[in-house]
Design a protein around this motif. Structure first.
Motif, PDB file in Angstrom:
ATOM      1  N   GLN A 429       8.929 -45.337 -44.821  1.00 57.92           N
ATOM      2  CA  GLN A 429       7.687 -46.048 -45.144  1.00 57.92           C
ATOM      3  C   GLN A 429       7.046 -45.465 -46.399  1.00 57.92           C
ATOM      4  O   GLN A 429       6.155 -46.075 -46.976  1.00 57.92           O
ATOM      5  CB  GLN A 429       6.687 -45.901 -43.983  1.00 57.92           C
ATOM      6  N   LEU A 434       0.952 -43.082 -42.928  1.00 57.18           N
ATOM      7  CA  LEU A 434       0.376 -43.137 -41.574  1.00 57.18           C
ATOM      8  C   LEU A 434       1.348 -43.733 -40.559  1.00 57.18           C
ATOM      9  O   LEU A 434       1.075 -43.737 -39.370  1.00 57.18           O
ATOM     10  CB  LEU A 434      -0.960 -43.887 -41.538  1.00 57.18           C
ATOM     11  N   ARG A 435       2.449 -44.263 -41.042  1.00 56.92           N
ATOM     12  CA  ARG A 435       3.556 -44.601 -40.159  1.00 56.92           C
ATOM     13  C   ARG A 435       4.730 -43.738 -40.584  1.00 56.92           C
ATOM     14  O   ARG A 435       4.942 -43.522 -41.773  1.00 56.92           O
ATOM     15  CB  ARG A 435       3.931 -46.079 -40.291  1.00 56.92           C
ATOM     16  N   GLU A 621       9.751 -43.734 -34.113  1.00 60.21           N
ATOM     17  CA  GLU A 621       8.810 -44.281 -35.087  1.00 60.21           C
ATOM     18  C   GLU A 621       7.415 -44.046 -34.530  1.00 60.21           C
ATOM     19  O   GLU A 621       7.150 -44.346 -33.363  1.00 60.21           O
ATOM     20  CB  GLU A 621       9.060 -45.784 -35.294  1.00 60.21           C
ATOM     21  N   VAL A 622       6.531 -43.501 -35.363  1.00 55.59           N
ATOM     22  CA  VAL A 622       5.190 -43.174 -34.891  1.00 55.59           C
ATOM     23  C   VAL A 622       4.137 -43.726 -35.850  1.00 55.59           C
ATOM     24  O   VAL A 622       4.427 -44.023 -37.008  1.00 55.59           O
ATOM     25  CB  VAL A 622       4.965 -41.646 -34.759  1.00 55.59           C
ATOM     26  N   THR A 623       2.938 -43.856 -35.296  1.00 57.61           N
ATOM     27  CA  THR A 623       1.766 -44.175 -36.113  1.00 57.61           C
ATOM     28  C   THR A 623       0.731 -43.095 -35.849  1.00 57.61           C
ATOM     29  O   THR A 623       0.547 -42.695 -34.695  1.00 57.61           O
ATOM     30  CB  THR A 623       1.175 -45.538 -35.710  1.00 57.61           C
ATOM     31  N   ASP A 625      -3.349 -42.081 -36.238  1.00 57.41           N
ATOM     32  CA  ASP A 625      -4.660 -42.664 -36.471  1.00 57.41           C
ATOM     33  C   ASP A 625      -5.449 -41.710 -37.362  1.00 57.41           C
ATOM     34  O   ASP A 625      -5.721 -40.566 -36.963  1.00 57.41           O
ATOM     35  CB  ASP A 625      -5.373 -42.866 -35.121  1.00 57.41           C
ATOM     36  N   VAL A 631      -1.507 -39.560 -32.184  1.00 55.92           N
ATOM     37  CA  VAL A 631      -0.158 -39.990 -32.527  1.00 55.92           C
ATOM     38  C   VAL A 631       0.278 -41.021 -31.500  1.00 55.92           C
ATOM     39  O   VAL A 631       0.198 -40.775 -30.295  1.00 55.92           O
ATOM     40  CB  VAL A 631       0.826 -38.809 -32.506  1.00 55.92           C
ATOM     41  N   THR A 632       0.714 -42.181 -31.961  1.00 60.40           N
ATOM     42  CA  THR A 632       1.285 -43.187 -31.059  1.00 60.40           C
ATOM     43  C   THR A 632       2.776 -43.308 -31.347  1.00 60.40           C
ATOM     44  O   THR A 632       3.172 -43.467 -32.506  1.00 60.40           O
ATOM     45  CB  THR A 632       0.622 -44.563 -31.275  1.00 60.40           C
ATOM     46  N   ASP A 634       5.672 -45.515 -31.381  1.00 66.56           N
ATOM     47  CA  ASP A 634       5.864 -46.969 -31.332  1.00 66.56           C
ATOM     48  C   ASP A 634       7.237 -47.332 -30.792  1.00 66.56           C
ATOM     49  O   ASP A 634       7.418 -48.380 -30.195  1.00 66.56           O
ATOM     50  CB  ASP A 634       5.714 -47.557 -32.742  1.00 66.56           C
ATOM     51  N   ALA A 735       4.689 -39.279 -41.440  1.00 69.55           N
ATOM     52  CA  ALA A 735       3.517 -40.162 -41.426  1.00 69.55           C
ATOM     53  C   ALA A 735       2.327 -39.549 -42.161  1.00 69.55           C
ATOM     54  O   ALA A 735       1.583 -40.257 -42.825  1.00 69.55           O
ATOM     55  CB  ALA A 735       3.131 -40.482 -39.984  1.00 69.55           C
TER      56      ALA A 735
END
Lengths: 755, 160
Positions: A429, A434-435, A621-623, A625, A631-632, A634, A735
């Motif tokens: 990315q 942030l991703r 794969e993470v996002t 905030d 950390v999410t 995905d 990210a």
């Protein structure tokens, strides 16, 4: 083939679903008494006085015991450093000092509070760094005099428990030739196993023998360790295993069992002990906290010329299995990637903290975190795509690890990278977007420890598998061993019964550790069942007056192939055999032979080889905030090599569960130590993964049957946890556009990195 | 515990009426396990955190380890032992077996009670609602996925 690869239910499932299954903490016997321990309230100090007079006269109290009352010799797995009770000094908070036996647990607890204890507190040696500092106080003043198992040689240097150094001698020269040196320092905390059933023991002593009823992952090790502590022959102990409410490595060694046994003998009554939740938090043998420093000598074309690795981990107050775990870095560097040459120095140190121990994927979780974070560091330094750099660095089949052992099937990893790519095409990315995406690869082992199985054909045609293998939830016994036996003989899996472990009844078994049960004990079950099958065929051939090679066994029926009329049930064969030539049964043993390696390179290593390797790639794969730092995850994709899938749902259960533990380790779980004391003392503050925390998982199973394994099966349960922290840290680093070299990756750490 | 401290309660447990004399400090978990021999409800942390002791009191999932037995007068209590009648497993239990949702099994009774209550309140929950309902039940073995799948399968099956 019908049973192999089938999603058949576990034999203990229904009992567990009805609430009928008896776990260790459910056990009770008539006349039993209850004991509690007085545990050290401080991490370090000199014990000046223990006065048990008031406790001894407290209501309901039967006995009060301190170190002076029992054989209190130091014992251990490798280093004999652990006393039953602390007598002169306290080495960690929670260390047993006294035991009270009473009619009820409440009376025992009340009496514990009446023991007068005077301790001169000492400043704890709280971290491995403090332990190794010049002039550090020795955690054990008499360390130099501790004996070792089998007289193994351990260098005694300060608080160093064990040190493994592997230095081929050409590393510095390689660094001198490098275009650049990439350096990283990685830090990982302890991890608590967080099994829900606390450790317990129910001991009886009768006619010179002890019987210990317990939920334990390794009954034979428990037998051996108790024999050491009690100073009795191994044969004086009988360990009877019950359902285990989670273990993950924490129930592989001594817990409360020896205390219960000592008290049972003194009282002449059964004794039950159970830890409280806080005692578990204080004394569980957590995964060790560690730091890893890696320096890599790199050429601008991406060639890694050398790696120089320093590992330091915390043994806690006693050595446990740390001397063996110091070998594991040797298998985590220079194994899957070509690194030219490598120097490894692994040390473990005594501190005034609870002894660390085994947790699923021992040492691998943080070593892979460090090794694979470092691969990202190198790729970023060189401006290379991180996945492509790994593929370019990946070694080929036959590549030798640092111990000289060849990885004959290393190219499975290339396939694993491809399979992950098919599902989740690698897309950068852009750092700091942030991703982020992270990827990591591992080679993991299947523990080689021995196993044995006796297989009996009952007169009704049912099959009984007698083994001391333990099922700590994975289904390795209640699913794996049964499906292997059913397949081998040719009968429905419902007709295969596996016994619960009992060291009086079954042969030695190396316990539920290192993903070994399906592979090692499964092989023993297979070989014993094959022998039973041969006997059945012999007998049936005589009964049917048919040629042996014409006979097949399917669904519990022996018949002449293609002649349905010429048939016998297994029950008919078993019945006829039992009352003519005798009951049909066979016993087989197996232990994985050590793979060929170079003993010159493994001097001093208590764990010299990496048997029955398996290969795995994970991607996340993470996002992140930018406001909350959360950390999410995905997406999570796994390519796992299993040898052969015995039961797909059971394998998936290990993948989901291992991933959850890995995510907890990477992101949420806290085991902080402040001045030698654990900060978190409850599940609530611990940060265990909840159902709502779990991301979607896509897993592909790769089958590369291993000839030595039953139907080709290798270890399955440990690998899913091992690379998770590495993958998540790589994804989050991507990210946020900055290296995250410490776990857990807290929201605060994410926000700091974004600043 | 002396008899004069005992508190008389009447409650139903799995449909059966009980008249009990319980102690003032006695928990519902102790009553179930020690007085009624219903050991299917598990004794985990005893701090109301792990959820292994979850039972239904008047249809709501609660931690029996931190609930006073004396407060159970007039209440309707359900435990894992009451989920099925006779040989046949309840649909949720069978789905757990079929989806390999049981590993060590120590959290299982509590999880089943929580999800039984969920199904009664929301017959067709979303996966997110199932996960949210399980927030009070820790499971260290399964990663929860196969439990959630099992429940969704039961909910789907029950849909007209």
């Amino acid at each position: 083939m019908t049973a192999i690869g089938a999603n058949l239910p576990r034999s203990d499932g229904e009992a567990k679903l009805r609430g009928d299954a008896v776990f260790g903490v459910d056990l009770a016997v008539p006349g039993m008494l209850h004991a509690r321990l007085l545990r050290a309230p401080v991490p370090a100090g000199i014990i000046r006085r223990i006065d048990t007079a008031a406790a001894a006269t407290s209501p309901g109290v039967r006995d009060v015991v301190i170190g002076a009352d029992v054989p209190n010799q130091r014992t251990g797995l490798f280093i004999f450093d652990t006393p039953c009770f602390a007598t002169d000094y306290v080495a960690y908070e929670g260390e047993p000092i006294a035991a009270v036996l009473a009619d009820t647990p409440e009376q025992a607890e009340a009496a514990i509070g009446k023991i007068e204890l005077e301790i001169d507190e000492q400043t704890p040696v709280a971290t491995p760094e403090q332990a190794l500092a010049p002039n550090a106080r020795p955690v054990h003043p008499s360390w130099a005099k501790f004996a070792t198992a089998g007289g193994i040689e351990i260098a005694r240097k300060g608080n160093v428990v064990a040190e493994i150094v592997s230095d081929p001698g050409d590393v510095d020269a390689a660094f001198a030739r490098a275009d650049r040196v990439v350096e990283g320092f990685y830090r990982a905390p302890r991890q608590y196993q967080a099994y829900l059933e606390p450790r317990m023991a129910l001991a009886t002593y009768q006619a010179g023998r002890y019987t210990i009823q317990v939920s334990h992952q390794y009954p034979f090790r428990l037998r051996d360790r108790m024999a050491q502590v009690l100073g009795v022959p191994k044969s004086a102990l009988r360990i009877v295993g019950h359902h285990i409410g989670g273990g993950f490595g924490a129930k592989l060694d001594l817990g409360l069992e020896a205390f219960a046994a000592l008290l049972a003998r003194r009282a002449g009554r059964p004794v039950r002990m159970v830890n409280t939740a806080e005692e578990e938090r204080l004394t569980a043998p957590c995964r060790e906290n560690a730091t890893v420093r890696i320096r890599s000598a790199v050429r601008d074309d991406g060639t890694i010329l050398a790696q120089d690795v320093e590992v330091l981990f915390d043994s806690g107050a006693y050595a446990n299995n740390a001397p063996a775990m110091a070998s594991i870095p040797m298998f985590m560097f220079g194994s899957i990637y070509r690194v030219g040459t490598a120097r490894i120095r692994a040390r473990t140190a005594y501190t005034n903290t609870a002894p660390t121990g085994a947790f699923r994927g021992v040492s691998g979780t943080y070593l892979v975190f460090a090794a694979e974070r470092h691969m990202d560091d190198i790729a970023n330094e060189l401006g290379r795509d991180r996945r492509e750099f790994r593929l370019a660095s990946l070694a080929d089949d036959g590549h030798r690890m640092l111990n000289g052992q060849a990885l004959e099937q290393l190219s499975i990893l290339r396939r694993a990278f491809d399979l992950v790519e098919q599902r989740a095409p690698w897309t950068e990315q852009g750092r700091g977007a942030l991703r982020g995406v992270g990827i990591a690869a591992i080679v993991w082992l299947t523990n080689p420890a021995p196993g044995q199985a006796t297989v009996k054909l009952n007169e009704d045609g049912g099959l009984m598998v007698v083994t001391a293998a333990t099922d700590n939830g994975s289904g390795a016994v209640t699913i794996g061993l049964r499906q292997i036996a059913a397949e081998c003989l040719g009968l429905p899996v419902e007709q295969v019964v596996v016994t619960m472990p009992d060291t009086d009844v079954a042969g030695y078994d190396g316990g539920s550790q290192g993903s070994r049960t399906t592979h090692v004990t499964g092989r023993a079950v297979h070989d014993a069942t094959a022998e039973v099958r041969e006997t059945v065929i012999d007998k049936a051939a005589a009964m049917l007056e048919a040629a042996k090679e014409d006979l097949v066994i399917e669904d519990g029926i022996v018949q002449v192939a293609g002649v349905p009329d010429m048939r016998l049930s297994l029950a008919e064969v078993a019945m006829a055999a039992t009352f003519s030539s005798g009951p049909i049964a066979a016993t087989a043993s197996y232990a994985t032979p050590p793979p060929p390696h170079d003993p010159e390179r493994t001097k001093g290593m208590l764990f010299a080889t990496w048997p029955t390797p398996t290969y795995h790639v994970h991607l996340a794969e993470v996002t992140v905030d930018p406001v909350t730092g959360q950390v999410t995850v995905d997406r999570y994709v796994i390519a796992q090599e299993v040898g052969r899938t015995i039961n797909p749902d059971a394998v998936m259960g290990q993948i989901h569960g291992g991933l959850a533990q890995g995510l907890g380790y990477a992101l949420w779980e806290r085991v902080d130590i402040d001045g030698g004391r654990y900060v978190q003392r409850s599940f609530e503050t611990h940060g265990l993964p909840l159902a709502c925390d779990m991301p979607a998982v896509e897993a592909v199973l790769m089958e590369h049957p291993e000839p030595a394994g039953p139907y080709g099966a290798k270890g399955t349960a440990e690998p899913p946890i091992v690379p998770v922290a590495a993958v998540i840290a790589n994804a989050v680093s991507d990210a946020v556009g900055a290296p995250i070299d410490e776990i857990p990756i807290t929201p605060e750490a994410v926000l700091r990195a974004l600043d | 515990m002396t008899a004069d401290q005992a508190i008389a309660i009447r409650c139903t447990v799995n449909g059966e009426e009980h008249t009990l004399e319980v102690g003032p400090g006695e928990t519902l978990l102790q009553t179930l396990r020690d007085r009624l021999s219903l050991t299917g409800t598990k004794e985990g942390c005893l701090e109301g955190e792990c959820g292994a002791c979850t039972v239904l009191v008047d249809d709501l999932p609660v931690d029996a380890c931190i609930l006073a037995a004396a407060a159970m007068d007039g209440r309707r209590i359900r435990t894992v032992e009451g989920l099925s009648t006779g040989e046949r497993l309840a649909p949720l239990q069978q789905a757990f077996l079929d989806h390999a949702a049981v590993q060590c099994g120590f959290c299982t009774p509590g999880v089943l009670m929580t999800l039984t209550a969920l199904l009664e309140q929301r017959p067709s929950p979303s996966p997110e609602e199932v996960a949210a309902a399980l927030a009070g039940n820790l499971c260290r073995c399964t990663g929860y996925r196969q439990m959630i799948d099992a429940l969704l399968a039961v909910a789907k099956e029950a849909r007209p």
